[in-house]
Design an enzyme around this catalytic site. Structure first.
Site, PDB file in Angstrom:
ATOM      1  N   THR A 129       0.822  -1.203   0.000  1.00 20.23           N
ATOM      2  CA  THR A 129       0.000   0.000   0.000  1.00 20.23           C
ATOM      3  C   THR A 129       0.861   1.260   0.000  1.00 20.23           C
ATOM      4  O   THR A 129       1.867   1.340   0.703  1.00 20.23           O
ATOM      5  CB  THR A 129      -0.930   0.015   1.230  1.00 20.23           C
ATOM      6  OG1 THR A 129      -1.742  -1.156   1.208  1.00 20.23           O
ATOM      7  CG2 THR A 129      -1.825   1.237   1.227  1.00 20.23           C
ATOM      8  N   GLU A 130       0.443   2.258  -0.787  1.00 15.62           N
ATOM      9  CA  GLU A 130       1.160   3.519  -0.896  1.00 15.62           C
ATOM     10  C   GLU A 130       0.194   4.680  -0.700  1.00 15.62           C
ATOM     11  O   GLU A 130      -1.030   4.480  -0.744  1.00 15.62           O
ATOM     12  CB  GLU A 130       1.834   3.622  -2.267  1.00 15.62           C
ATOM     13  CG  GLU A 130       2.858   2.532  -2.529  1.00 15.62           C
ATOM     14  CD  GLU A 130       3.563   2.682  -3.877  1.00 15.62           C
ATOM     15  OE1 GLU A 130       3.246   3.661  -4.590  1.00 15.62           O
ATOM     16  OE2 GLU A 130       4.418   1.841  -4.192  1.00 15.62           O
ATOM     17  N   ALA A 133      -1.954   4.572  -3.656  1.00 17.50           N
ATOM     18  CA  ALA A 133      -2.359   3.249  -4.157  1.00 17.50           C
ATOM     19  C   ALA A 133      -2.761   2.367  -2.985  1.00 17.50           C
ATOM     20  O   ALA A 133      -1.932   1.692  -2.382  1.00 17.50           O
ATOM     21  CB  ALA A 133      -1.225   2.601  -4.944  1.00 17.50           C
ATOM     22  N   SER A 135      -6.660   0.696  -2.372  1.00 22.16           N
ATOM     23  CA  SER A 135      -7.510  -0.332  -2.977  1.00 22.16           C
ATOM     24  C   SER A 135      -7.038  -0.674  -4.383  1.00 22.16           C
ATOM     25  O   SER A 135      -7.153  -1.816  -4.836  1.00 22.16           O
ATOM     26  CB  SER A 135      -8.965   0.148  -3.021  1.00 22.16           C
ATOM     27  OG  SER A 135      -9.471   0.327  -1.717  1.00 22.16           O
ATOM     28  N   ARG A 268     -28.708  -4.612  34.922  1.00 23.02           N
ATOM     29  CA  ARG A 268     -28.989  -3.172  34.935  1.00 23.02           C
ATOM     30  C   ARG A 268     -30.493  -2.967  35.010  1.00 23.02           C
ATOM     31  O   ARG A 268     -31.263  -3.490  34.185  1.00 23.02           O
ATOM     32  CB  ARG A 268     -28.435  -2.530  33.662  1.00 23.02           C
ATOM     33  CG  ARG A 268     -28.775  -1.047  33.528  1.00 23.02           C
ATOM     34  CD  ARG A 268     -27.971  -0.208  34.525  1.00 23.02           C
ATOM     35  NE  ARG A 268     -28.057   1.197  34.201  1.00 23.02           N
ATOM     36  CZ  ARG A 268     -28.941   2.056  34.725  1.00 23.02           C
ATOM     37  NH1 ARG A 268     -29.835   1.612  35.610  1.00 23.02           N
ATOM     38  NH2 ARG A 268     -28.936   3.325  34.363  1.00 23.02           N
ATOM     39  N   GLN A 336     -24.715   0.953  23.160  1.00 28.43           N
ATOM     40  CA  GLN A 336     -25.972   1.624  23.488  1.00 28.43           C
ATOM     41  C   GLN A 336     -26.652   0.947  24.680  1.00 28.43           C
ATOM     42  O   GLN A 336     -27.209   1.625  25.554  1.00 28.43           O
ATOM     43  CB  GLN A 336     -26.906   1.601  22.266  1.00 28.43           C
ATOM     44  CG  GLN A 336     -28.144   2.483  22.409  1.00 28.43           C
ATOM     45  CD  GLN A 336     -27.806   3.964  22.327  1.00 28.43           C
ATOM     46  OE1 GLN A 336     -26.726   4.325  21.902  1.00 28.43           O
ATOM     47  NE2 GLN A 336     -28.727   4.808  22.746  1.00 28.43           N
ATOM     48  N   HIS A 338     -25.197  -0.501  27.134  1.00 26.14           N
ATOM     49  CA  HIS A 338     -24.446  -0.119  28.329  1.00 26.14           C
ATOM     50  C   HIS A 338     -24.578   1.367  28.658  1.00 26.14           C
ATOM     51  O   HIS A 338     -24.138   1.801  29.732  1.00 26.14           O
ATOM     52  CB  HIS A 338     -22.964  -0.474  28.165  1.00 26.14           C
ATOM     53  CG  HIS A 338     -22.665  -1.929  28.372  1.00 26.14           C
ATOM     54  ND1 HIS A 338     -22.966  -2.896  27.434  1.00 26.14           N
ATOM     55  CD2 HIS A 338     -22.090  -2.586  29.416  1.00 26.14           C
ATOM     56  CE1 HIS A 338     -22.577  -4.086  27.879  1.00 26.14           C
ATOM     57  NE2 HIS A 338     -22.051  -3.923  29.073  1.00 26.14           N
ATOM     58  N   GLU A 363      -7.945  -5.065   3.969  1.00 26.59           N
ATOM     59  CA  GLU A 363      -8.228  -6.322   3.268  1.00 26.59           C
ATOM     60  C   GLU A 363      -9.421  -6.202   2.319  1.00 26.59           C
ATOM     61  O   GLU A 363     -10.150  -7.157   2.094  1.00 26.59           O
ATOM     62  CB  GLU A 363      -8.483  -7.467   4.264  1.00 26.59           C
ATOM     63  CG  GLU A 363      -7.404  -7.658   5.301  1.00 26.59           C
ATOM     64  CD  GLU A 363      -6.106  -8.181   4.708  1.00 26.59           C
ATOM     65  OE1 GLU A 363      -6.051  -8.374   3.488  1.00 26.59           O
ATOM     66  OE2 GLU A 363      -5.155  -8.380   5.476  1.00 26.59           O
ATOM     67  N   THR A 365     -11.912  -2.674   0.991  1.00 25.18           N
ATOM     68  CA  THR A 365     -12.932  -1.775   1.537  1.00 25.18           C
ATOM     69  C   THR A 365     -14.334  -2.258   1.150  1.00 25.18           C
ATOM     70  O   THR A 365     -14.510  -3.061   0.225  1.00 25.18           O
ATOM     71  CB  THR A 365     -12.747  -0.351   0.996  1.00 25.18           C
ATOM     72  OG1 THR A 365     -12.971  -0.373  -0.429  1.00 25.18           O
ATOM     73  CG2 THR A 365     -11.355   0.176   1.289  1.00 25.18           C
TER      74      THR A 365
END
Length: 396
Positions: A129-130, A133, A135, A268, A336, A338, A363, A365
């Site tokens: 990956t760059e 570059a 995906s 709770r 949510q 919690h 890995e 998108t």
């Protein structure tokens, strides 16, 4: 059609589950505290100690060929183990592992890179990956120019896992601009002492991403991995392996989170009764359970196809797309449930919330996976309604 685990698979699942419960989960408060204070969650020494404990009970090189001291377990077993290990956020991985493309080393390279990596004496990183570059892996610009019996590499890689701790990198560079990706990209084994440098990239989660810089780094001809111009093929083999591993991890994390939601909702109380009695909470739990179950079978089918030498790229793309989004929905629901406590750093939920967001990016998108799935349908590479493996698919 048999959806039950074999006796061996059940034994492996229970053994690794106990290891996670007894050795890893008790470390969670300490790891959270270390991360809050800006220290590594798990020291290299502690990580190695845990790997040795796992090795004592048979978990070493689970995907490594037996000739290199590994267990050579199939993809289904690897998926089961990955799911169990992912029920904790402890940054732990089993030992005896090397990137799958390192098995393309020649005999001399195996002695210098592959075997020491399997033994844990060396650490590698995969560098494709760059900045321009991600995906579009075919768009890499890092250049390698031949000079005598050496190649001179110039360029930058970004978002590289292990980049700051690796002592060698598997670097993909353009060696023939005219040919492009198909025939013009080569993989090199580049030691850190050859001159490249790395720098950490701060992220919202605890995943350690790094950038690598190559300025006139000279690499001997003998350090070409595989064949000249065949680097992109190796890169796709590496990337393809991760597609069903990521949703395996998503299932493990989501199952742990769902259990936390179930447990908390029963203790709770509001207005004199447990919040588990309210439909609003019950639907969050039910939706999460349904989506986890769906992901689990998508993942296991993709792994099964891989294990049986079928072309499972389409199924892996589906599993990765659905699974990574599933995990993000589950952690949001559990946070949510919690309420305010879920938002604090006292519990690991907010940490998982940040970490799981990455699953929709690396890995493959969401957008790239949808593109791949749609192209397979539109070009007729897969047939709607068929259960058998498709004969030929497009690469993402």
């Amino acid at each position: 059609m048999n959806f039950s685990l074999t006796e061996e698979q059940e034994m492996v699942q229970n053994t690794i589950r106990n290891f996670v419960r007894n050795e890893l989960i008790p470390l969670e408060p300490e790891v959270l505290r270390n991360e809050r204070e800006g220290r590594p969650g798990l020291s290299p020494e502690k990580h190695r100690e845990l790997q040795m404990k796992a090795k004592e009970i048979g978990f070493w090189g689970i995907e490594t060929p037996e000739e290199y001291g590994g267990a050579n377990l199939g993809a289904v077993m690897q998926s089961i183990i990955t799911t169990e290990l992912s029920k904790t956020f402890i940054p732990f991985r089993l030992g005896g592992f090397a990137d799958n493309i390192l098995y393309h080393c020649n005999e001399e390279q195996k002695k210098e890179y592959l075997i020491p990596t399997i033994n844990g004496d060396r650490i590698s990183c995969f560098a494709i990956t760059e900045p321009g570059a991600g995906s579009d892996a075919k768009g890499i610009r890092t250049l390698a120019v031949k000079d005598g019996n050496e190649w001179v590499i110039n360029g930058e890689k970004t978002f590289i896992s292990n980049g700051n701790i690796a002592d060698f990198a598997i670097v993909f560079a353009v060696t023939d601009r005219e040919k492009g990706a198909n025939g013009g990209v080569t993989a090199f084994l580049v030691d850190r002492d050859m001159g490249w440098r790395s720098e950490a990239i701060p992220t919202m989660g605890e995943w350690g991403a790094d950038s690598l810089v190559f300025e006139d780094v000279r690499v001997p001809e003998k350090n070409i991995l595989g064949e000249l111009g065949k680097g992109f093929e190796l890169a796709m083999k590496w990337i393809g392996r991760g597609r069903w591993m990521v949703p395996s991890r998503a299932v493990g994390a989501a199952e742990r989170l769902l259990q936390m939601g179930v447990d908390y909702s029963q203790v709770r109380k509001t207005f004199g009764k447990p919040i588990a009695d309210y439909q609003a909470i019950q639907w969050k739990l039910a939706d999460s359970a349904v989506e986890i179950e769906a992901t689990k079978w998508l993942v296991l089918r993709a792994a099964w196809m891989s294990e049986n030498n079928m072309d499972g790229r389409h199924q892996s793309a589906i599993a990765k797309l659905y699974g990574s989004n599933m995990a993000n929905r589950v952690v949001d629901r559990v946070l949510q449930i919690h309420g305010g406590m879920g938002y604090t750093k006292e519990l690991p939920i907010e940490r998982w919330y940040r970490e799981l967001r990455l699953y929709r990016i690396f890995e493959g998108t969401d957008e790239i996976l949808r593109r791949t799935i749609a192209r397979n349908l539109l070009k007729g590479h897969v047939k709607i309604g068929e259960i058998s493996s498709p004969p030929k698919l497009v690469r993402s």
